[in-house]
Design a protein around this motif. Structure first.
Motif, PDB file in Angstrom:
ATOM      1  N   PHE A  46       0.839  -1.206   0.000  1.00 33.59           N
ATOM      2  CA  PHE A  46       0.000   0.000   0.000  1.00 33.59           C
ATOM      3  C   PHE A  46       0.875   1.257   0.000  1.00 33.59           C
ATOM      4  O   PHE A  46       0.573   2.248   0.662  1.00 33.59           O
ATOM      5  CB  PHE A  46      -0.971  -0.008   1.178  1.00 33.59           C
ATOM      6  CG  PHE A  46      -2.050  -1.056   1.055  1.00 33.59           C
ATOM      7  CD1 PHE A  46      -3.248  -0.760   0.412  1.00 33.59           C
ATOM      8  CD2 PHE A  46      -1.861  -2.329   1.549  1.00 33.59           C
ATOM      9  CE1 PHE A  46      -4.230  -1.727   0.274  1.00 33.59           C
ATOM     10  CE2 PHE A  46      -2.839  -3.301   1.419  1.00 33.59           C
ATOM     11  CZ  PHE A  46      -4.045  -3.004   0.775  1.00 33.59           C
ATOM     12  N   GLY A  47       1.982   1.197  -0.735  1.00 32.50           N
ATOM     13  CA  GLY A  47       2.840   2.359  -0.922  1.00 32.50           C
ATOM     14  C   GLY A  47       3.987   2.476   0.049  1.00 32.50           C
ATOM     15  O   GLY A  47       4.925   3.231  -0.193  1.00 32.50           O
ATOM     16  N   GLY A  48       3.958   1.746   1.174  1.00 30.58           N
ATOM     17  CA  GLY A  48       5.026   1.826   2.166  1.00 30.58           C
ATOM     18  C   GLY A  48       5.950   0.623   2.080  1.00 30.58           C
ATOM     19  O   GLY A  48       5.491  -0.506   1.849  1.00 30.58           O
ATOM     20  N   TYR A  49       7.232   0.850   2.281  1.00 30.34           N
ATOM     21  CA  TYR A  49       8.201  -0.222   2.125  1.00 30.34           C
ATOM     22  C   TYR A  49       8.317  -1.047   3.397  1.00 30.34           C
ATOM     23  O   TYR A  49       8.522  -0.516   4.494  1.00 30.34           O
ATOM     24  CB  TYR A  49       9.576   0.339   1.762  1.00 30.34           C
ATOM     25  CG  TYR A  49      10.610  -0.734   1.505  1.00 30.34           C
ATOM     26  CD1 TYR A  49      10.464  -1.622   0.444  1.00 30.34           C
ATOM     27  CD2 TYR A  49      11.730  -0.867   2.334  1.00 30.34           C
ATOM     28  CE1 TYR A  49      11.403  -2.619   0.197  1.00 30.34           C
ATOM     29  CE2 TYR A  49      12.675  -1.855   2.090  1.00 30.34           C
ATOM     30  CZ  TYR A  49      12.505  -2.731   1.028  1.00 30.34           C
ATOM     31  OH  TYR A  49      13.428  -3.723   0.799  1.00 30.34           O
ATOM     32  N   SER A  50       8.177  -2.360   3.257  1.00 29.94           N
ATOM     33  CA  SER A  50       8.394  -3.305   4.362  1.00 29.94           C
ATOM     34  C   SER A  50       9.704  -4.034   4.080  1.00 29.94           C
ATOM     35  O   SER A  50       9.784  -4.805   3.117  1.00 29.94           O
ATOM     36  CB  SER A  50       7.239  -4.304   4.441  1.00 29.94           C
ATOM     37  OG  SER A  50       6.009  -3.653   4.718  1.00 29.94           O
ATOM     38  N   PRO A  51      10.726  -3.824   4.898  1.00 30.61           N
ATOM     39  CA  PRO A  51      12.065  -4.325   4.563  1.00 30.61           C
ATOM     40  C   PRO A  51      12.209  -5.840   4.585  1.00 30.61           C
ATOM     41  O   PRO A  51      13.103  -6.363   3.937  1.00 30.61           O
ATOM     42  CB  PRO A  51      12.959  -3.673   5.610  1.00 30.61           C
ATOM     43  CG  PRO A  51      12.054  -3.269   6.713  1.00 30.61           C
ATOM     44  CD  PRO A  51      10.743  -2.965   6.097  1.00 30.61           C
ATOM     45  N   GLN A  52      11.356  -6.546   5.331  1.00 34.61           N
ATOM     46  CA  GLN A  52      11.412  -8.007   5.261  1.00 34.61           C
ATOM     47  C   GLN A  52      10.012  -8.585   5.376  1.00 34.61           C
ATOM     48  O   GLN A  52       9.298  -8.354   6.349  1.00 34.61           O
ATOM     49  CB  GLN A  52      12.295  -8.621   6.348  1.00 34.61           C
ATOM     50  CG  GLN A  52      12.333 -10.160   6.244  1.00 34.61           C
ATOM     51  CD  GLN A  52      13.261 -10.810   7.243  1.00 34.61           C
ATOM     52  OE1 GLN A  52      14.466 -10.620   7.189  1.00 34.61           O
ATOM     53  NE2 GLN A  52      12.703 -11.576   8.170  1.00 34.61           N
ATOM     54  N   LEU A  53       9.643  -9.336   4.361  1.00 40.06           N
ATOM     55  CA  LEU A  53       8.380 -10.057   4.369  1.00 40.06           C
ATOM     56  C   LEU A  53       8.709 -11.541   4.269  1.00 40.06           C
ATOM     57  O   LEU A  53       9.179 -12.135   5.204  1.00 40.06           O
ATOM     58  CB  LEU A  53       7.492  -9.582   3.217  1.00 40.06           C
ATOM     59  CG  LEU A  53       7.065  -8.106   3.295  1.00 40.06           C
ATOM     60  CD1 LEU A  53       6.412  -7.658   1.999  1.00 40.06           C
ATOM     61  CD2 LEU A  53       6.126  -7.896   4.468  1.00 40.06           C
ATOM     62  N   GLY A  54       8.495 -12.147   3.130  1.00 39.88           N
ATOM     63  CA  GLY A  54       8.784 -13.561   2.951  1.00 39.88           C
ATOM     64  C   GLY A  54       7.536 -14.405   3.005  1.00 39.88           C
ATOM     65  O   GLY A  54       6.427 -13.925   3.267  1.00 39.88           O
ATOM     66  N   HIS A  79      11.598  -9.811  -4.257  1.00 43.54           N
ATOM     67  CA  HIS A  79      12.890 -10.490  -4.107  1.00 43.54           C
ATOM     68  C   HIS A  79      14.040  -9.544  -4.443  1.00 43.54           C
ATOM     69  O   HIS A  79      15.052  -9.481  -3.724  1.00 43.54           O
ATOM     70  CB  HIS A  79      12.965 -11.712  -5.032  1.00 43.54           C
ATOM     71  CG  HIS A  79      12.293 -12.933  -4.500  1.00 43.54           C
ATOM     72  ND1 HIS A  79      10.964 -13.206  -4.740  1.00 43.54           N
ATOM     73  CD2 HIS A  79      12.755 -13.958  -3.751  1.00 43.54           C
ATOM     74  CE1 HIS A  79      10.656 -14.363  -4.162  1.00 43.54           C
ATOM     75  NE2 HIS A  79      11.721 -14.835  -3.550  1.00 43.54           N
ATOM     76  N   PHE A  80      13.903  -8.834  -5.535  1.00 40.14           N
ATOM     77  CA  PHE A  80      14.971  -7.934  -5.980  1.00 40.14           C
ATOM     78  C   PHE A  80      15.086  -6.732  -5.049  1.00 40.14           C
ATOM     79  O   PHE A  80      16.192  -6.244  -4.791  1.00 40.14           O
ATOM     80  CB  PHE A  80      14.718  -7.501  -7.424  1.00 40.14           C
ATOM     81  CG  PHE A  80      14.856  -8.635  -8.402  1.00 40.14           C
ATOM     82  CD1 PHE A  80      16.074  -8.918  -9.003  1.00 40.14           C
ATOM     83  CD2 PHE A  80      13.781  -9.461  -8.689  1.00 40.14           C
ATOM     84  CE1 PHE A  80      16.218  -9.978  -9.872  1.00 40.14           C
ATOM     85  CE2 PHE A  80      13.910 -10.535  -9.568  1.00 40.14           C
ATOM     86  CZ  PHE A  80      15.129 -10.800 -10.158  1.00 40.14           C
ATOM     87  N   GLU A  81      13.946  -6.272  -4.534  1.00 40.21           N
ATOM     88  CA  GLU A  81      13.990  -5.177  -3.571  1.00 40.21           C
ATOM     89  C   GLU A  81      14.753  -5.600  -2.315  1.00 40.21           C
ATOM     90  O   GLU A  81      15.580  -4.843  -1.785  1.00 40.21           O
ATOM     91  CB  GLU A  81      12.569  -4.745  -3.202  1.00 40.21           C
ATOM     92  CG  GLU A  81      11.820  -4.066  -4.334  1.00 40.21           C
ATOM     93  CD  GLU A  81      10.463  -3.560  -3.893  1.00 40.21           C
ATOM     94  OE1 GLU A  81      10.347  -2.350  -3.637  1.00 40.21           O
ATOM     95  OE2 GLU A  81       9.517  -4.380  -3.785  1.00 40.21           O
TER      96      GLU A  81
END
Length: 486
Positions: free
Chosen positions: A73-81, A176-178
């Motif tokens: 939703f426009g905000g960066y989450s540094p680790q998901l998975g 993945h690339f992010e």
């Protein structure tokens, strides 16, 4: 299934090994025969059930969950998975290999505050939409099966756990690339490793050098544009176009609160968790480009900015041209009946399409049924019964005269109409149909799901005694809105 382990063996450090949490009293809920053929399977056996439910190991399987990040939703989450999905490897079939994932198979290191489970309703919806989109000729991942159980899980209330067995040509996402760009403290080693793996596995005709990188990203941009053009033409709203839900191969991927349009409404929002409409139906083309720009940003350590910009600049042209092709087919404006289109003709046809959609919205017409009915008329008719559905009849008459002039003379009307029928489906996965199948399955009746699945495998055909699957929803049925709850 014969499994190979290219991702697992070639990309250590890109995943975590996990152990599936099995299901209590597993049972087959849904099964796709043609998806099974892709991985060399035929029948849903008891032994396979135990394996895919996570209760019994699979020969040759390596159980792992991938790590990635993403813009949500426009905000960066540094680790998901993979918070509730476990991959077992790449299954070999007659037409190549497919990643096999057990979605809903329990906790992983990336589950965060979740339980790693999927509930029966979400598993059924993913199964149905994966197969429905495929038969509508939309690029998509596939679903082999749904497995139900008596394992309890809690959402807003007590539900039962289920697994969707997902097949994908690749589970690689923009995210993945992010992740491997932003989490490596300036080192490009893993980002380079990931890009080389992607090219070798899925674009073997390209080289792993600057020229190959540029050609690869151009293809990613074009494939994404084509996918979204399909969505817009068929009236499909994905609902959660986060970058971690974007396949690098341009396949529809990771389904949550999706919906097909019932009444045509260009700013339709299918996700209860998206009140601002970031992922509304008419926003999807722009979001597709925005997501590609985030991917491009992650690739700047490896690909020259000028090459990234060049590739991104192909997006709009590719999207418009593919959308035009699909919509011309729906209208019957295609070769060999028409001369080669010019830019001026493209613009005129886009205006013609846009005006019809505006008239449909003003009259609150059903998107799918209106297009299907339109496919039954011939341009020589001066008065068509479809006209009566429009509120502004004079405006429709003006539009229809323009349309007649655009079509011109058709020599073989029967063939022409037949081609339009192959572009305008009779049956789509409406939310109320999915809900009927879910409620029946929750009560132990899987026949409703099986029948719906069978109908959706032939969306363009007139099917005897199946009118209940093509009717407009009632106002109550049309009001079903989904959230991101799984």
């Amino acid at each position: 299934m014969q499994l190979k382990q290219d991702f697992f063996t070639q990309l250590p450090g890109f995943y975590s090994q996990v152990t599936p949490q099995g299901l209590t009293d597993p049972k087959w809920i849904g099964w796709s025969r043609d998806a099974a053929h892709l991985v060399g399977l035929s029948q849903p056996t008891e032994s396979l059930l135990a394996q895919l439910a996570g209760n019994k190991s699979i020969d040759g399987a390596c159980y792992y969950s991938q790590v990635y990040s993403g813009h949500q939703f426009g905000g960066y989450s540094p680790q998901l998975g993979d918070g509730r999905s476990i991959l077992i490897g790449e299954a070999q079939g007659p037409e190549g290999s497919w990643d096999v994932a057990l979605k809903g198979s329990g906790l992983t290191p990336y589950s965060r505050q979740g339980d790693g489970r999927a509930v029966l309703r979400s598993a059924i919806r993913e199964f149905l939409i994966s197969e429905a989109l495929y038969h509508l000729h939309v690029p998509t991942t596939r679903a082999l099966a749904v497995i139900g159980s008596t394992t309890p899980v809690w959402r807003e209330q007590r539900e039962t756990a289920a697994i969707t067995v997902r097949l994908a040509k690749s589970h690689l996402r923009f995210g993945h690339f992010e992740y491997f760009c932003h989490s490596e403290n300036g080192s490009n080693e893993k980002l380079t490793q990931l890009l080389h793996f992607t090219i070798k596995q899925h674009y073997p005709h390209l080289s792993c050098d600057k020229a190959g990188y540029k050609a690869w990203f151009i293809q990613v941009v074009k494939d994404t544009a084509k996918m979204i053009a399909h969505w817009q033409a068929i009236g499909f709203a994905h609902g959660v176009m986060n970058t971690d839900n974007m396949s690098i191969l341009g396949d529809s991927f990771d389904f949550g609160p999706f919906a097909f349009l019932d009444t045509f409404k260009e700013d339709f929002i299918c996700n209860h968790s998206d009140p601002q409409g970031r992922y509304a139906f008419n926003q999807q083309p722009g979001v597709g480009l925005w997501n590609l720009q985030r991917l491009a940003q992650a690739l700047t350590p490896l690909i020259a900015s000028d090459d990234l910009i060049y590739a991104l600049n192909t997006y709009q042209t590719e999207l418009v041209q593919h959308y035009l092709c699909l919509m011309r087919n729906k209208l019957g404006l295609y070769q060999p009946y028409l001369k080669r289109e010019s830019q001026a003709q493209d613009d005129e046809d886009l205006a013609l399409i846009g005006e019809l959609m505006k008239l449909m919205q003003e009259s609150q017409l059903d998107h799918t049924l209106t297009w299907r009915q339109f496919g039954q008329i011939t341009p020589t008719q001066q008065h068509v019964c479809l006209r009566d559905d429009f509120v502004a009849k004079n405006d429709f008459d003006t539009w229809y005269l323009r349309y007649q002039n655009r079509v011109g003379v058709i020599d073989n009307i029967e063939q022409w109409q037949g081609l339009r029928d192959r572009a305008n489906p009779q049956y789509i996965l409406r939310n109320f149909l999915a809900q009927e199948a879910i409620e029946a399955a929750e009560n132990g009746d899987f026949s409703v799901l099986e029948q719906l699945h069978q109908v959706l495998q032939r969306p363009f055909d007139e099917q005897v005694n199946m009118s209940a699957y093509s009717r407009k929803p009632t106002p109550e049925e049309a009001g079903i809105i989904m959230s991101c709850s799984s």
